[in-house]
Design an enzyme around this catalytic site. Structure first.
Site, short mmCIF file in Angstrom:
data_model
loop_
_atom_site.label_atom_id
_atom_site.label_comp_id
_atom_site.label_asym_id
_atom_site.label_seq_id
_atom_site.Cartn_x
_atom_site.Cartn_y
_atom_site.Cartn_z
N SER A 281 1.00 -1.02 0.07
CA SER A 281 -0.03 0.14 -0.04
C SER A 281 0.99 1.24 0.00
O SER A 281 2.11 1.34 0.65
CB SER A 281 -0.87 -0.06 1.20
N THR B 268 -4.24 12.96 -38.05
CA THR B 268 -3.71 13.92 -37.12
C THR B 268 -2.14 13.58 -37.28
O THR B 268 -1.83 12.32 -37.09
CB THR B 268 -4.30 14.37 -36.20
N GLY C 263 0.56 18.78 -37.23
CA GLY C 263 -0.65 19.34 -37.83
C GLY C 263 -1.65 18.21 -38.29
O GLY C 263 -1.66 17.10 -37.58
N ASP D 210 -9.13 14.62 -29.35
CA ASP D 210 -10.72 14.59 -29.15
C ASP D 210 -10.92 16.22 -29.71
O ASP D 210 -11.91 16.47 -30.14
CB ASP D 210 -11.15 14.24 -27.84
#
Ligand SMILES: Nc1ncnc2c1ncn2[C@@H]1O[C@H](COP(=O)(O)OP(=O)(O)OP(=O)(O)O)[C@@H](O)[C@H]1O
Ligand SMILES: [Mg+2]
Length: 326
Positions: free
Chosen positions: A36, A223, A228, A257
Site C-alpha cells: 500500500s 492528425t 498538424g 478529441d
C-alpha cells in the site's frame, strides 16, 4: 445540425506517490504481493472520448448529443456537461455498475500502477440510435468513438441500416481489436479520424492499403501531432495543414478529441474541409496548453484572433461570423 457523439464516458483518478514503488517490492515474495502506498495527491479528471468531444463542441456553441453509458455516479459529470451545452438526455444509466474509471498511481521515477474499470461502459451496447434520432432529429453525423467494442459494432451497423452518415474514430480500441472488427467499423464511413500511428495500425490489421481505405471512406483525416493534419479522400484535393505554432505544450491528453470537436464544428458551420481542419487545430492548441481535457476556455474573440494569426484573416472572418453569432 444534429450530431450524435458516441464513445466512452469515464473519469481518471490520478495519484502521485513521492517514493519509488521498487523500494517496496520484495522480489522473491511477489507471489504474496500486498503493498500500500501513501500518496501525496489525488486528481479526478473528467474524461472519456465522447464527453471530451462534446465539451469542445459545446465550447464552440454547438449542441452535441452525448451517446454512451455511465453509472448512477454520473450526476455531477452530467451537470458539468449540461452547463457547457451538451445534451445528456440520451446517456444510458446503468442500474448496477459505476461509470468507467481509470485509476493510476505514478511514483517519483514515473513508474505506474494503473487499472481500467469499464463498468457501465459495457452497457453502451444496449443503446439504440433510432429513439435518439426520433428525439433530436435525423443525425447529420453519428461519430462512433472508442467504446465497448460491441457497442461500436452495433452503432456502426445501425447507421448503415438506417442510412445515418457515420464517422469512424476507433482510436484507442484499435490496439485491442481484430482486423475483422476494424473493417466493419471503417467500411463506408463518411469520415475516418485517426492519428498517424493509428492509420498504420488500421492498414496493418485490416490488410487494406492506404488506397483501399480511400476507396471505402469519404474523407480520411489523419492528425500528425505537432506537425498538424493531413486530409485526403477520393475526389477531393488532399492537403496538409500545419498545427498552431505558438503553443506552450503543457499536457497533451485530449488533443485528438479537441481536434475532432473543432473539425466537426467547422463542418456544422458548412465551412469546408480546410476551415474545419483549422478550427480543429486551434481548439486542440487550447487543450495542449491546459492540464486536463475539459479545463480550457476562451472567448469568441480570442479564438478567432488566434485562428487569424495562424491561418489568415479570411479564415478568421468566416469563423467569427459563426462563432460570434452563437
Ligand atoms: N504540440 C502541439 N502543438 C500544437 N498543436 C498540437 C500539438 N500536439 C497536437 N496538436 C494538435 O492536435 C491535433 C491532434 O494531435 P495528435 O495527432 O497528437 O492526436 P492524438 O495522437 O490522437 O492525441 P491523443 O490521442 O493523445 O488525444 C494535431 O492535429 C494538432 O493540430
Ligand atoms: Mg487520439
Amino acid at each position: 445540425m444534429s450530431l450524435l457523439i458516441a464513445g466512452s464516458i469515464a473519469t481518471d483518478h490520478l495519484m502521485s506517490f513521492g517514493g519509488r514503488f521498487s523500494d517496496s517490492l520484495v522480489v522473491d515474495q511477489l507471489d504474496k504481493l500486498s503493498v500500500s502506498f501513501l500518496v501525496d495527491d489525488l486528481e479526478i479528471r473528467r474524461g472519456g472520448v465522447a464527453p471530451n468531444m462534446c465539451f469542445g463542441l459545446g465550447r464552440l456553441g454547438l449542441r452535441p448529443v452525448l451517446v454512451g453509458a455511465a453509472g448512477e455516479d454520473f450526476a455531477d459529470y452530467r451537470s458539468w456537461l449540461e452547463r457547457h451545452g451538451v445534451d445528456c438526455d440520451s446517456v444510458h444509466i446503468s442500474e448496477s455498475q459505476h461509470t468507467a474509471r481509470f485509476v493510476c498511481t505514478t511514483d517519483a521515477s514515473m513508474a505506474q500502477f494503473a487499472s481500467f474499470y469499464p463498468g457501465a461502459m459495457s452497457e453502451a451496447r444496449l443503446i439504440e440510435l433510432a429513439p435518439i434520432a426520433a428525439r433530436v432529429g435525423a443525425p447529420d453525423y453519428v461519430l462512433v468513438g472508442a467504446d465497448d467494442p460491441e457497442a461500436m459494432r452495433r452503432h456502426t451497423e445501425e447507421c448503415r441500416q438506417r442510412g445515418y452518415p457515420f464517422i469512424a474514430d476507433p482510436s484507442q480500441q484499435l490496439a485491442f481489436s481484430e482486423g475483422a472488427l476494424i473493417r466493419e467499423l471503417v467500411d463506408g464511413a463518411a469520415l475516418l479520424f485517426s492519428n498517424e500511428y493509428e492509420s498504420h495500425m488500421i492498414e496493418a490489421k485490416t490488410g487494406w492499403s492506404g488506397d483501399d481505405i480511400l476507396d471505402r471512406v469519404g474523407v480520411q483525416v489523419t492528425t500528425l501531432g505537432a506537425q498538424g493534419v493531413r486530409v485526403q479522400g477520393r475526389g477531393i484535393e488532399a492537403f496538409e495543414l500545419p498545427a498552431v505554432a505558438e503553443v506552450e505544450a503543457i499536457e497533451p491528453t485530449g488533443v485528438g478529441d479537441a481536434f475532432r470537436a473543432g473539425f466537426l464544428a467547422g463542418l456544422a458551420w458548412d465551412l469546408g474541409l480546410e476551415r474545419a481542419a483549422q478550427v480543429g487545430c486551434v481548439l486542440a492548441a487550447y487543450v495542449v496548453e491546459t492540464v486536463g481535457t475539459q479545463e480550457y476556455s476562451f472567448t469568441a474573440d480570442d479564438f478567432t484572433a488566434r485562428l487569424g494569426r495562424q491561418y489568415g484573416p479570411v479564415a478568421a472572418a468566416e469563423v467569427d461570423e459563426r462563432l460570434g453569432a452563437r
